[in-house]
Design a protein around this motif. Structure first.
Motif, PDB file in Angstrom:
ATOM      1  N   GLU A  90       3.833 -16.867  -8.974  1.00  0.00           N
ATOM      2  CA  GLU A  90       4.137 -18.174  -8.375  1.00  0.00           C
ATOM      3  C   GLU A  90       5.220 -18.889  -9.177  1.00  0.00           C
ATOM      4  N   PHE A  91       5.098 -18.885 -10.493  1.00  0.00           N
ATOM      5  CA  PHE A  91       6.042 -19.610 -11.335  1.00  0.00           C
ATOM      6  C   PHE A  91       7.421 -18.964 -11.344  1.00  0.00           C
ATOM      7  N   ASN A  96      12.647 -23.698 -12.446  1.00  0.00           N
ATOM      8  CA  ASN A  96      12.432 -23.880 -13.883  1.00  0.00           C
ATOM      9  C   ASN A  96      11.292 -22.971 -14.372  1.00  0.00           C
ATOM     10  N   TYR A  97      11.373 -21.699 -14.040  1.00  0.00           N
ATOM     11  CA  TYR A  97      10.284 -20.760 -14.301  1.00  0.00           C
ATOM     12  C   TYR A  97       9.944 -20.622 -15.782  1.00  0.00           C
ATOM     13  N   VAL A  98      10.919 -20.676 -16.668  1.00  0.00           N
ATOM     14  CA  VAL A  98      10.640 -20.537 -18.097  1.00  0.00           C
ATOM     15  C   VAL A  98       9.800 -21.704 -18.587  1.00  0.00           C
ATOM     16  N   GLY A 125      16.348 -21.741 -18.921  1.00  0.00           N
ATOM     17  CA  GLY A 125      15.042 -21.963 -18.341  1.00  0.00           C
ATOM     18  C   GLY A 125      15.111 -22.269 -16.851  1.00  0.00           C
ATOM     19  N   THR A 126      16.299 -22.187 -16.276  1.00  0.00           N
ATOM     20  CA  THR A 126      16.428 -22.385 -14.843  1.00  0.00           C
ATOM     21  C   THR A 126      17.201 -21.232 -14.245  1.00  0.00           C
ATOM     22  N   LYS A 127      16.975 -21.013 -12.955  1.00  0.00           N
ATOM     23  CA  LYS A 127      17.696 -19.950 -12.250  1.00  0.00           C
ATOM     24  C   LYS A 127      19.028 -20.487 -11.764  1.00  0.00           C
TER      25      LYS A 127
END
Length: 129
Positions: A90-91, A96-98, A125-127
Motif C-alpha cells: 500500500e505504501f 512519499n513511500y519512503v 523519499g518521493t516518486k
C-alpha cells in the motif's frame, strides 16, 4: 533505508504472527509425514524376515493421511497473507513511500554527514514521474 530499512522490514515479515503460526504448522506436518514414511519404510525392511506381518496399527499415524495434511499446510503457507507485506504494498503506491515506510517501521533518524546532507543514497523519499 539502505542501512536500516531492509533488514528491519525482513525481520518484521519473518516475525509476523501470521507467518510464525503457519510455519510452525508446516514444520509439524512435515515431521509427521516424515515419521510415517520412515515407519513404513522400516516395516518394508523388517517384514521379509518374519512369517507374521507387522503393520502400522500401533503407530500414532495409523489411518492418518499425513501427506494430505502436509500438502494442505504447504498450500496454506503459499496463500499466506501477512499484514506487514500488505502495508508495504500500500505504501509503495504513495508518492512519499519512503516517509510512510519510516513511519510504519519507526526507523531511527539518519545522521547528517559533515557536508550537512543525510546519507539516503540520493532518494528524496518521493516518486518522480
Amino acid at each position: 533505508m539502505r542501512d536500516h530499512g531492509i533488514g528491519h522490514i525482513v525481520g518484521t515479515i519473518l516475525d509476523a504472527p501470521e507467518n510464525a503460526s503457519v510455519v510452525k504448522e508446516l514444520k509439524e506436518h512435515a515431521r509427521e509425514a516424515g515419521f510415517k514414511a520412515g515407519y513404513n519404510e522400516c516395516l518394508s525392511h523388517v517384514n521379509p524376515f518374519y512369517k507374521s506381518k507387522f503393520t502400522d496399527e500401533r503407530s500414532g499415524f495409523h489411518g492418518v493421511d499425513t501427506k494430505a495434511l502436509y500438502a494442505a499446510a504447504v498450500d496454506t503457507y503459499n496463500n499466506l497473507s501477512i499484514s506487514a507485506i500488505d502495508d508495504i504494498e500500500e505504501f509503495l503506491e504513495a508518492e512519499n513511500y519512503v516517509d510512510r515506510l519510516r513511519l510504519l517501521y519507526d526507523y531511527p533518524e539518519e545522521e547528517e554527514t559533515a557536508s550537512g546532507s543525510k546519507e539516503d543514497a540520493g532518494t528524496s523519499g518521493t516518486k518522480e514521474d
